[in-house]
Design a protein around this motif. Structure first.
Motif, PDB file in Angstrom:
ATOM      1  N   PHE A   1     -43.806  -5.925 -14.240  1.00  0.00           N
ATOM      2  CA  PHE A   1     -45.091  -5.765 -14.315  1.00  0.00           C
ATOM      3  C   PHE A   1     -45.309  -5.357 -15.826  1.00  0.00           C
ATOM      4  CE2 PHE A   1     -44.635  -4.871  -9.932  1.00  0.00           C
ATOM      5  CZ  PHE A   1     -45.502  -5.668  -9.340  1.00  0.00           C
ATOM      6  N   SER A   2     -44.480  -5.913 -16.915  1.00  0.00           N
ATOM      7  CA  SER A   2     -45.021  -5.579 -18.263  1.00  0.00           C
ATOM      8  C   SER A   2     -44.167  -4.148 -18.627  1.00  0.00           C
ATOM      9  CB  SER A   2     -46.115  -5.541 -18.711  1.00  0.00           C
ATOM     10  OG  SER A   2     -46.812  -7.030 -18.617  1.00  0.00           O
ATOM     11  N   GLU A   3     -43.157  -3.758 -17.779  1.00  0.00           N
ATOM     12  CA  GLU A   3     -42.501  -2.582 -17.985  1.00  0.00           C
ATOM     13  C   GLU A   3     -41.448  -2.983 -19.133  1.00  0.00           C
ATOM     14  OE1 GLU A   3     -42.301  -2.781 -13.252  1.00  0.00           O
ATOM     15  OE2 GLU A   3     -42.137  -4.288 -15.175  1.00  0.00           O
ATOM     16  N   VAL A   4     -40.612  -1.997 -19.578  1.00  0.00           N
ATOM     17  CA  VAL A   4     -39.726  -2.296 -20.492  1.00  0.00           C
ATOM     18  C   VAL A   4     -38.489  -3.097 -19.611  1.00  0.00           C
ATOM     19  CG1 VAL A   4     -37.537  -1.009 -21.611  1.00  0.00           C
ATOM     20  CG2 VAL A   4     -40.061   0.082 -21.653  1.00  0.00           C
ATOM     21  N   PRO A   5     -38.164  -4.248 -20.362  1.00  0.00           N
ATOM     22  CA  PRO A   5     -37.407  -5.056 -19.501  1.00  0.00           C
ATOM     23  C   PRO A   5     -35.902  -4.505 -19.138  1.00  0.00           C
ATOM     24  CG  PRO A   5     -38.585  -6.043 -21.293  1.00  0.00           C
ATOM     25  CD  PRO A   5     -38.706  -4.746 -21.573  1.00  0.00           C
ATOM     26  N   THR A   6     -35.415  -4.826 -18.064  1.00  0.00           N
ATOM     27  CA  THR A   6     -34.291  -4.513 -17.589  1.00  0.00           C
ATOM     28  C   THR A   6     -33.128  -5.178 -17.627  1.00  0.00           C
ATOM     29  OG1 THR A   6     -34.748  -4.686 -15.446  1.00  0.00           O
ATOM     30  CG2 THR A   6     -35.195  -2.404 -16.167  1.00  0.00           C
ATOM     31  N   GLN A   7     -33.209  -6.424 -17.925  1.00  0.00           N
ATOM     32  CA  GLN A   7     -32.276  -7.532 -17.966  1.00  0.00           C
ATOM     33  C   GLN A   7     -30.880  -6.972 -18.740  1.00  0.00           C
ATOM     34  OE1 GLN A   7     -35.349  -8.067 -18.456  1.00  0.00           O
ATOM     35  NE2 GLN A   7     -35.948  -9.891 -17.217  1.00  0.00           N
ATOM     36  N   SER A   8     -31.288  -6.541 -20.161  1.00  0.00           N
ATOM     37  CA  SER A   8     -30.145  -6.209 -20.921  1.00  0.00           C
ATOM     38  C   SER A   8     -29.129  -4.946 -20.214  1.00  0.00           C
ATOM     39  CB  SER A   8     -30.632  -5.711 -22.379  1.00  0.00           C
ATOM     40  OG  SER A   8     -31.162  -6.924 -22.768  1.00  0.00           O
ATOM     41  N   ILE A   9     -29.928  -4.080 -19.721  1.00  0.00           N
ATOM     42  CA  ILE A   9     -29.041  -2.724 -19.182  1.00  0.00           C
ATOM     43  C   ILE A   9     -28.555  -3.413 -17.862  1.00  0.00           C
ATOM     44  CG2 ILE A   9     -29.361  -0.609 -17.800  1.00  0.00           C
ATOM     45  CD1 ILE A   9     -31.884  -0.069 -19.403  1.00  0.00           C
ATOM     46  N   ILE A  10     -28.891  -4.332 -17.129  1.00  0.00           N
ATOM     47  CA  ILE A  10     -28.075  -4.743 -15.812  1.00  0.00           C
ATOM     48  C   ILE A  10     -27.057  -5.731 -16.444  1.00  0.00           C
ATOM     49  CG2 ILE A  10     -28.280  -6.372 -14.028  1.00  0.00           C
ATOM     50  CD1 ILE A  10     -31.369  -5.803 -13.557  1.00  0.00           C
ATOM     51  N   ASN A  11     -27.282  -6.531 -17.479  1.00  0.00           N
ATOM     52  CA  ASN A  11     -26.013  -7.156 -18.129  1.00  0.00           C
ATOM     53  C   ASN A  11     -24.847  -6.227 -18.578  1.00  0.00           C
ATOM     54  OD1 ASN A  11     -27.101  -9.696 -17.442  1.00  0.00           O
ATOM     55  ND2 ASN A  11     -28.097  -9.722 -19.355  1.00  0.00           N
ATOM     56  N   LEU A  12     -25.465  -5.129 -19.040  1.00  0.00           N
ATOM     57  CA  LEU A  12     -24.521  -4.019 -19.875  1.00  0.00           C
ATOM     58  C   LEU A  12     -23.675  -3.396 -18.625  1.00  0.00           C
ATOM     59  CD1 LEU A  12     -23.110  -2.356 -22.022  1.00  0.00           C
ATOM     60  CD2 LEU A  12     -25.293  -0.865 -21.517  1.00  0.00           C
ATOM     61  N   GLY A  13     -24.676  -3.085 -17.549  1.00  0.00           N
ATOM     62  CA  GLY A  13     -23.817  -2.594 -16.360  1.00  0.00           C
ATOM     63  C   GLY A  13     -22.626  -3.438 -15.632  1.00  0.00           C
ATOM     64  N   LEU A  14     -23.055  -4.799 -15.366  1.00  0.00           N
ATOM     65  CA  LEU A  14     -22.107  -5.461 -14.876  1.00  0.00           C
ATOM     66  C   LEU A  14     -20.753  -5.790 -15.997  1.00  0.00           C
ATOM     67  CD1 LEU A  14     -24.574  -8.090 -13.447  1.00  0.00           C
ATOM     68  CD2 LEU A  14     -23.213  -6.519 -12.242  1.00  0.00           C
ATOM     69  N   LYS A  15     -21.044  -5.561 -17.054  1.00  0.00           N
ATOM     70  CA  LYS A  15     -20.055  -5.838 -18.025  1.00  0.00           C
ATOM     71  C   LYS A  15     -18.899  -4.762 -18.183  1.00  0.00           C
ATOM     72  CE  LYS A  15     -19.109  -6.766 -23.131  1.00  0.00           C
ATOM     73  NZ  LYS A  15     -19.815  -6.898 -24.357  1.00  0.00           N
ATOM     74  N   LEU A  16     -19.629  -3.624 -18.017  1.00  0.00           N
ATOM     75  CA  LEU A  16     -18.704  -2.456 -18.047  1.00  0.00           C
ATOM     76  C   LEU A  16     -18.199  -1.899 -16.382  1.00  0.00           C
ATOM     77  CD1 LEU A  16     -21.074   0.130 -19.936  1.00  0.00           C
ATOM     78  CD2 LEU A  16     -18.866  -1.149 -20.541  1.00  0.00           C
ATOM     79  N   HIS A  17     -18.400  -2.914 -15.693  1.00  0.00           N
ATOM     80  CA  HIS A  17     -17.832  -2.915 -14.111  1.00  0.00           C
ATOM     81  C   HIS A  17     -18.467  -1.859 -13.539  1.00  0.00           C
ATOM     82  CE1 HIS A  17     -15.028  -5.915 -15.313  1.00  0.00           C
ATOM     83  NE2 HIS A  17     -14.775  -5.118 -16.315  1.00  0.00           N
ATOM     84  N   LYS A  18     -19.740  -1.606 -13.733  1.00  0.00           N
ATOM     85  CA  LYS A  18     -20.751  -0.593 -12.844  1.00  0.00           C
ATOM     86  C   LYS A  18     -20.955  -1.268 -11.632  1.00  0.00           C
ATOM     87  CE  LYS A  18     -20.076   2.293 -15.901  1.00  0.00           C
ATOM     88  NZ  LYS A  18     -19.377   3.809 -16.138  1.00  0.00           N
TER      89      LYS A  18
ATOM     90  N   GLN B   1     -39.080  -7.862 -25.039  1.00  0.00           N
ATOM     91  CA  GLN B   1     -37.583  -8.073 -25.132  1.00  0.00           C
ATOM     92  C   GLN B   1     -36.888  -7.336 -26.193  1.00  0.00           C
ATOM     93  OE1 GLN B   1     -37.982 -12.516 -26.148  1.00  0.00           O
ATOM     94  NE2 GLN B   1     -38.030 -13.009 -23.678  1.00  0.00           N
ATOM     95  N   GLN B   2     -37.241  -7.147 -27.191  1.00  0.00           N
ATOM     96  CA  GLN B   2     -36.773  -6.221 -28.204  1.00  0.00           C
ATOM     97  C   GLN B   2     -36.631  -4.788 -27.762  1.00  0.00           C
ATOM     98  OE1 GLN B   2     -39.278  -6.672 -31.640  1.00  0.00           O
ATOM     99  NE2 GLN B   2     -38.059  -8.237 -32.534  1.00  0.00           N
ATOM    100  N   ALA B   3     -37.714  -4.248 -27.089  1.00  0.00           N
ATOM    101  CA  ALA B   3     -37.646  -2.980 -26.306  1.00  0.00           C
ATOM    102  C   ALA B   3     -36.388  -3.037 -25.242  1.00  0.00           C
ATOM    103  CB  ALA B   3     -38.904  -2.722 -25.883  1.00  0.00           C
ATOM    104  N   GLY B   4     -36.384  -3.783 -24.493  1.00  0.00           N
ATOM    105  CA  GLY B   4     -35.339  -4.152 -23.665  1.00  0.00           C
ATOM    106  C   GLY B   4     -33.955  -3.882 -24.232  1.00  0.00           C
ATOM    107  N   ARG B   5     -33.625  -4.715 -25.122  1.00  0.00           N
ATOM    108  CA  ARG B   5     -32.402  -4.724 -26.061  1.00  0.00           C
ATOM    109  C   ARG B   5     -32.160  -3.173 -26.781  1.00  0.00           C
ATOM    110  NH1 ARG B   5     -33.939 -10.153 -27.299  1.00  0.00           N
ATOM    111  NH2 ARG B   5     -34.851  -9.471 -29.297  1.00  0.00           N
ATOM    112  N   LYS B   6     -33.265  -2.715 -27.259  1.00  0.00           N
ATOM    113  CA  LYS B   6     -33.079  -1.162 -27.784  1.00  0.00           C
ATOM    114  C   LYS B   6     -32.816  -0.202 -26.911  1.00  0.00           C
ATOM    115  CE  LYS B   6     -35.875  -2.270 -31.901  1.00  0.00           C
ATOM    116  NZ  LYS B   6     -37.260  -1.736 -32.543  1.00  0.00           N
TER     117      LYS B   6
END
Length: 200
Positions: free
Chosen positions: A55-72, A26-31
């Motif tokens: 599958f234990s990859e770097v989580p993408t939730q924070s990036i998706i949230n960021l993209g939606l926040k930036l209206h991407k 989770q920390q990796a995803g945020r970073k």
């Protein structure tokens, strides 16, 4: 690298990723999201393809949230059955918050609406098992991204990885699709000069 060495590398990296504590992932995803926010590649892109971590990859939730926040415009991959290539389905904030996705037999989730070609994307954020200093990438073994990107496309190819996933040297086959950069919790590793983006 022999096929046996590659098989062993895949096994070792899968095990190492799975051994990471949930908090560490989770920390990796945020970073990586924080690093990406400072990159011009994100702000220039309008159409962004990204995977749902499963599958234990770097989580993408924070990036998706960021993209939606930036209206991407955010798109998730969908495996096309007849040719095993990826199509990209746009999701909205409500669909993302409600996690309205279907389970695929391989273990990940995907949207079921009609998708678009990868050629419509400006930025493609890709999972991987290993990468090297030349931008070579080893995926999970299904070849979906390599098949999808076989012809030249405009999308900037950005891999997400933990630092330990960097290998010394990987053999790149003719069909293996290289990366433009990799983003790790420590920052961005660029392999090519930044591409110009098409505004669509």
């Amino acid at each position: 690298m022999t096929p046996e060495q590659l098989k062993l590398l895949r096994k070792q990296l899968r095990q190492q990723r799975r051994s990471l504590a949930l908090r560490t992932r989770q920390q990796a995803g945020r970073k990586v999201s924080q690093h990406l926010r400072r990159q011009a590649v994100l702000h220039q892109a309008r159409h962004i393809g990204i995977y749902l971590s499963a599958f234990s990859e770097v989580p993408t939730q924070s990036i998706i949230n960021l993209g939606l926040k930036l209206h991407k415009k955010i798109y998730l991959p969908q495996i096309r059955n007849f040719d095993q290539k990826l199509r990209w389905v746009r999701i909205n904030r409500q669909q993302w918050q409600n996690r309205r996705f279907s389970s695929h037999k391989l273990g990940m989730h995907e949207p079921r609406q009609r998708g678009i070609s990868v050629n419509r994307l400006d930025l493609l954020i890709m999972p991987l098992l290993a990468f090297d200093r030349h931008g070579s990438r080893v995926g999970m073994g299904g070849g979906y991204y390599d098949r999808t990107l076989w012809k030249k496309h405009k999308a900037y190819r950005l891999g997400l990885a933990y630092e330990f996933q960097q290998a010394e040297q990987l053999d790149r086959k003719p069909w293996d699709q290289p990366l433009d950069a990799v983003l790790t919790p420590s920052g961005l590793i660029s392999f090519t000069s930044q591409k110009s983006f098409y505004k669509t």
